[in-house]
Design an enzyme around this catalytic site. Structure first.
Site, PDB file in Angstrom:
ATOM      1  N   LYS A  54     -22.632 -34.179  57.383  1.00  0.00           N
ATOM      2  CA  LYS A  54     -22.786 -34.936  56.126  1.00  0.00           C
ATOM      3  C   LYS A  54     -22.138 -36.304  56.276  1.00  0.00           C
ATOM      4  CE  LYS A  54     -22.893 -30.932  53.137  1.00  0.00           C
ATOM      5  NZ  LYS A  54     -22.040 -29.889  52.584  1.00  0.00           N
ATOM      6  N   GLN A  98     -17.256 -28.317  49.254  1.00  0.00           N
ATOM      7  CA  GLN A  98     -17.963 -27.391  50.134  1.00  0.00           C
ATOM      8  C   GLN A  98     -17.650 -25.943  49.744  1.00  0.00           C
ATOM      9  OE1 GLN A  98     -20.114 -28.359  52.559  1.00  0.00           O
ATOM     10  NE2 GLN A  98     -20.529 -26.291  53.267  1.00  0.00           N
ATOM     11  N   ASP A 121     -24.443 -32.039  43.986  1.00  0.00           N
ATOM     12  CA  ASP A 121     -24.913 -30.698  44.365  1.00  0.00           C
ATOM     13  C   ASP A 121     -25.781 -30.080  43.260  1.00  0.00           C
ATOM     14  OD1 ASP A 121     -24.299 -29.502  46.842  1.00  0.00           O
ATOM     15  OD2 ASP A 121     -22.193 -29.260  46.293  1.00  0.00           O
TER      16      ASP A 121
HETATM   17  N1  GUN Z   1     -22.226 -24.509  51.409  1.00  0.00           N
HETATM   18  C1  GUN Z   1     -23.412 -24.288  52.018  1.00  0.00           C
HETATM   19  N2  GUN Z   1     -24.363 -25.096  51.495  1.00  0.00           N
HETATM   20  C2  GUN Z   1     -23.774 -25.831  50.544  1.00  0.00           C
HETATM   21  C3  GUN Z   1     -24.228 -26.864  49.652  1.00  0.00           C
HETATM   22  O1  GUN Z   1     -25.416 -27.245  49.638  1.00  0.00           O
HETATM   23  N3  GUN Z   1     -23.287 -27.389  48.836  1.00  0.00           N
HETATM   24  C4  GUN Z   1     -21.997 -26.979  48.839  1.00  0.00           C
HETATM   25  N4  GUN Z   1     -21.154 -27.551  47.986  1.00  0.00           N
HETATM   26  N5  GUN Z   1     -21.529 -26.032  49.641  1.00  0.00           N
HETATM   27  C5  GUN Z   1     -22.424 -25.469  50.487  1.00  0.00           C
END
Ligand code: GUN
Length: 297
Positions: A54, A98, A121
């Site tokens: 990311k 996350q 998100d």
């Molecule tokens: N963990 C796995 N995929 C995601 C996601 O798309 N967003 C977040 N915040 N955590 C994750």
């Protein structure tokens, strides 16, 4: 018949290119870069890889990446305080905490603390409600990426029968909402569904998001249907000690029946981060009061 392969990797690369153009225009107009803050608590190896990717892609698109890595034993109060600081920081347009969080933390409470207008998100209940009622907000990245691939492949989805297998808050439920908004007739199937093969056989669109390796078989698929495989499962490879990635769909059999299908890897997977960056550049424009044609991204 052999299905067309839906190339999510190429689509995501094109999306990132469009975001890069918007990010430099934003910087020129706002006098600052759009910013994404990512918070990682603990040392989960898969999460570390996601967060690293990311950060790299955020910078490659011309945006600012703020990474906050906290030890697993961080208290919930300290995490909530960090989220509040990010809410108040004008350089931060998007906040992503996350998941999963360590067991001693209440995920819902943490998500509820994020400012909904920075919740790139789309997990905050305010954004869940906005999606359900058709208001502008933020939509979870993976299902939004699936809809982008479907519309690119099929054009209008109006009137099509869609089956979503899986009812998670992150994929299944928002996916169903998005397909309703595209005027599909939507069925949400899950582990208690009585005759899953029969339900899948009726669908023009199948979205598999159950986390069970190669569960959906080719003989369940209606000939010509479009199959979107959200699963990323690591299974034992042919050679001892080697592993490989497979989806929730049995690609070998399904690709002989479907009209189009996403591969694993290289299908839905690359879309998630690209859509996160899309949501971030959208958030930046909204937060700075700069106009943007969001439907054109
Ligand atoms: N963990 C796995 N995929 C995601 C996601 O798309 N967003 C977040 N915040 N955590 C994750």
């Amino acid at each position: 018949m052999s299905a067309s392969i839906i190339d999510g990797k190429a689509f995501a690369a094109g999306l990132r290119e469009r975001i890069g153009v918007l990010a430099s225009a934003f910087e020129a107009a706002a006098g600052r870069k759009a910013g994404l803050a990512v918070v990682l608590v603990g040392e989960d190896p898969a999460s570390q890889v996601y967060v690293r990717n990311k950060g790299k892609q955020t910078i490659a698109c011309g945006m600012e990446s703020f990474e906050h890595k906290l030890p697993a034993e961080t208290s919930e109060a300290d995490l909530l305080a960090l989220v509040e600081t990010l809410n108040a920081d004008p350089a931060v347009d998007g906040i992503l905490v996350q998941l999963p969080l360590p067991a001693h933390m209440n995920e819902q409470k943490v998500i509820a603390t994020i400012n909904p207008d920075k919740d790139v998100d789309g997990f905050h209940v305010v954004n869940v409600g906005r999606l359900a009622t058709g208001l502008p907000g933020f939509v979870p990245c993976t299902p939004l990426g699936c809809v982008m691939l479907l519309k690119d492949q099929l054009g209008s989805l109006s009137g099509l029968d869609a089956v979503v297998i899986g009812r998670s808050n992150i994929v299944g439920k928002p996916m169903a909402q998005l397909l309703i908004a595209e005027s599909c007739t939507v069925t949400v199937a899950h582990s208690r569904t009585r005759d899953l093969p029969d339900v899948v056989r009726r669908a023009d669109i199948v979205v598999a998001a159950v986390g069970r390796p190669e569960m959906v078989k080719g003989e369940w698929i209606k000939p010509g249907a479009t199959v979107i495989d959200v699963g990323i499962n690591r299974v034992a490879g042919a050679q001892e000690g080697k592993s490989r990635l497979v989806g929730d769909v049995d690609f070998a059999s399904a690709s002989t029946v479907a009209g189009a299908i996403t591969p694993v890897p290289g299908g839905v997977g690359p879309m998630t981060i690209a859509v996160l960056l899309r949501n971030t550049i959208v958030a930046a424009h909204r937060n700075a009061g700069i106009a943007l044609d969001e439907s054109a991204i």
